[in-house]
Design a protein around this motif. Structure first.
Motif, PDB file in Angstrom:
ATOM      1  N   LYS A  15       0.852  -1.199   0.000  1.00  0.00           N
ATOM      2  CA  LYS A  15       0.000   0.000   0.000  1.00  0.00           C
ATOM      3  C   LYS A  15       0.885   1.245   0.000  1.00  0.00           C
ATOM      4  N   ARG A  16       1.921   1.218   0.866  1.00  0.00           N
ATOM      5  CA  ARG A  16       2.802   2.376   1.013  1.00  0.00           C
ATOM      6  C   ARG A  16       3.552   2.657  -0.287  1.00  0.00           C
ATOM      7  N   LEU A  17       4.131   1.596  -0.865  1.00  0.00           N
ATOM      8  CA  LEU A  17       4.973   1.833  -2.058  1.00  0.00           C
ATOM      9  C   LEU A  17       4.164   2.310  -3.252  1.00  0.00           C
ATOM     10  N   SER A  18       2.854   2.095  -3.212  1.00  0.00           N
ATOM     11  CA  SER A  18       2.050   2.465  -4.386  1.00  0.00           C
ATOM     12  C   SER A  18       1.099   3.626  -4.080  1.00  0.00           C
ATOM     13  N   ASN A  19       1.396   4.387  -3.030  1.00  0.00           N
ATOM     14  CA  ASN A  19       0.483   5.477  -2.630  1.00  0.00           C
ATOM     15  C   ASN A  19      -0.948   4.988  -2.525  1.00  0.00           C
ATOM     16  N   ASP A  20      -1.124   3.824  -1.991  1.00  0.00           N
ATOM     17  CA  ASP A  20      -2.476   3.240  -1.822  1.00  0.00           C
ATOM     18  C   ASP A  20      -3.152   2.900  -3.146  1.00  0.00           C
TER      19      ASP A  20
END
Ligand code: 5AD
Ligand code: FES
Length: 377
Positions: A140-145
């Motif tokens: 979630k973090r690495l893909s801006n949610d």
């Protein structure tokens, strides 16, 4: 029973519905579904055309990608059909590192795949549960949610499903494999670790947590009859699932079910039956997401594209790091063993366009069915 009346020299068949009539219905009986699954020649073509038209009418021509990361083949279970079952000592067990998994997910995000699927053998240790939880949060973090996350990590306690859901997973795949308990126990060891009832409980607990739930069956199993498959379709309808992935059963020589390989229909026959199952399901549940299972491609190089044409609308490009792929052989001839993710993407794009579909880049591609189901609550 088919009734045959002789009347003025003509033979009338009564009691046997025509495929043409059946495909125009909205409700289907078990007998109707059997008729569809046994359709040959022109009837088979009618079924495929009707399913294709239904798909275009209800879900459109977009195909959604789910980047598949098979992050570990360590499994505590011993399903009698599965190449990575615990007792198969020939398999070299692996666990991809967090960095490897996150790099694959990053690739999916950069390439606008919309969603990823994290799949593994089934474990229930706290270490495993914490790891999956951590991975979900990191993705979630690495893909801006932005990346949607589907988990396919087997049977777990309701609180584990809840925890993963709260951390950001929103879809879960857990195949019922066969909805007939007797058949289920012919393809699984008959013990509490492989309980049919537990599998059903897991499916309802996933739904209660709020997941979009996917399930499915294998097609062409030993001991399986067309009637079982028709019941499977009705089971999927009754469970009111949002997504289905189902594909042909393919024997694996290091599994107990291999002993029954001579009873099986030909691979081509199982493939064809799988296509008919997909087409019949599209008519029965027009607004769900249906995956073109990878096992189709193990039999026919363009098997997944054929499935997209007649009803499926989801495809799962394999993003598992190449070094691990040969150790995630659930069945023989599993495709794309050494195609890296970039190659896989280019190859899929071309194939999907050839199949007359268009890729829903950057979209989660949630099932319309789920949206309708939750809007009612
Ligand atoms: N043939 C086809 N599908 C298989 N699966 C496991 N083993 C086989 C096989 N031999 C499917 C199961 C499982 C999914 C991950 O892969 O349906 O749920
Ligand atoms: Fe691993 Fe069936 S063998 S879950």
């Amino acid at each position: 029973m088919d009734l045959v009346f002789l009347n003025l020299g003509f033979v009338y068949l009564r009691g046997v519905k025509k495929v043409q009539e059946i495909v125009a219905q909205e409700m289907f009986s078990k007998a109707d579904l059997i008729r569809l699954l046994e359709a040959e020649g022109d009837d088979r073509q009618l079924l495929f055309e009707a399913a294709q038209a239904k798909k275009l009418e209800v879900v459109g021509k977009k195909v959604f990608f789910r980047g598949l990361v098979e992050f570990s083949n360590i499994c505590s279970k011993d399903c009698l059909y599965c190449g990575i079952r615990k007792s198969n000592e020939k398999v070299v067990r692996y666990e991809a590192s967090d960095d490897e998994i996150l790099a694959a997910c990053h690739f999916a995000w950069e390439n606008h795949f919309g969603s990823v699927v994290l799949q593994s053998g089934e474990l229930s240790s706290p270490v495993f549960i914490n790891r999956v939880d951590r991975l979900v949060k990191s993705i979630k973090r690495l893909s801006n949610d932005e990346l949607g996350i589907t988990l396919s990590c087997g049977e777990q306690k309701p609180e584990t499903y809840q925890r993963w859901f709260e951390s950001g997973a929103h879809r879960y795949l857990l195949r019922i494999e066969s909805s007939n308990a007797d058949l289920y126990y012919k393809i699984h060891p008959n013990n509490p670790l492989h309980s049919f009832d537990k599998r059903l409980e897991c499916l309802s607990s996933l739904k209660e947590c709020g997941y979009q739930v996917g399930t499915g069956v294998m097609i062409g199993l030993p001991f399986q009859e067309t009637g079982h498959l028709a019941e499977d379709l009705l089971f999927l309808k009754k469970l009111d699932v949002d997504m289905v992935g189902m594909g042909p059963y393919i024997e694996h020589e290091d599994t107990p079910l291999y002993a029954y390989r001579r009873q099986l229909a030909s691979k081509q026959g199982r493939f064809d039956l799988a296509l008919k199952m997909i087409a019949a399901l599209r008519l029965l549940m027009p607004d769900i997401n249906i995956a073109a299972a990878t096992a189709l491609q193990a039999i026919d190089p363009v098997g997944r594209e054929k499935a997209l044409k007649i009803g499926a609308n989801v495809i799962m490009p394999n993003l598992t790091p190449c070094d691990f792929r040969k150790e995630y052989q659930l069945y023989e001839d599993k495709p794309c063993l050494d195609e890296d993710a970039e190659l896989c993407r280019n190859c899929l794009e071309a194939r999907i366009e050839m199949a007359g579909s268009e890729i829903g880049y950057g979209e989660w591609g949630d099932s319309k069915h789920f949206k309708g189901r939750t809007a009612q609550n």
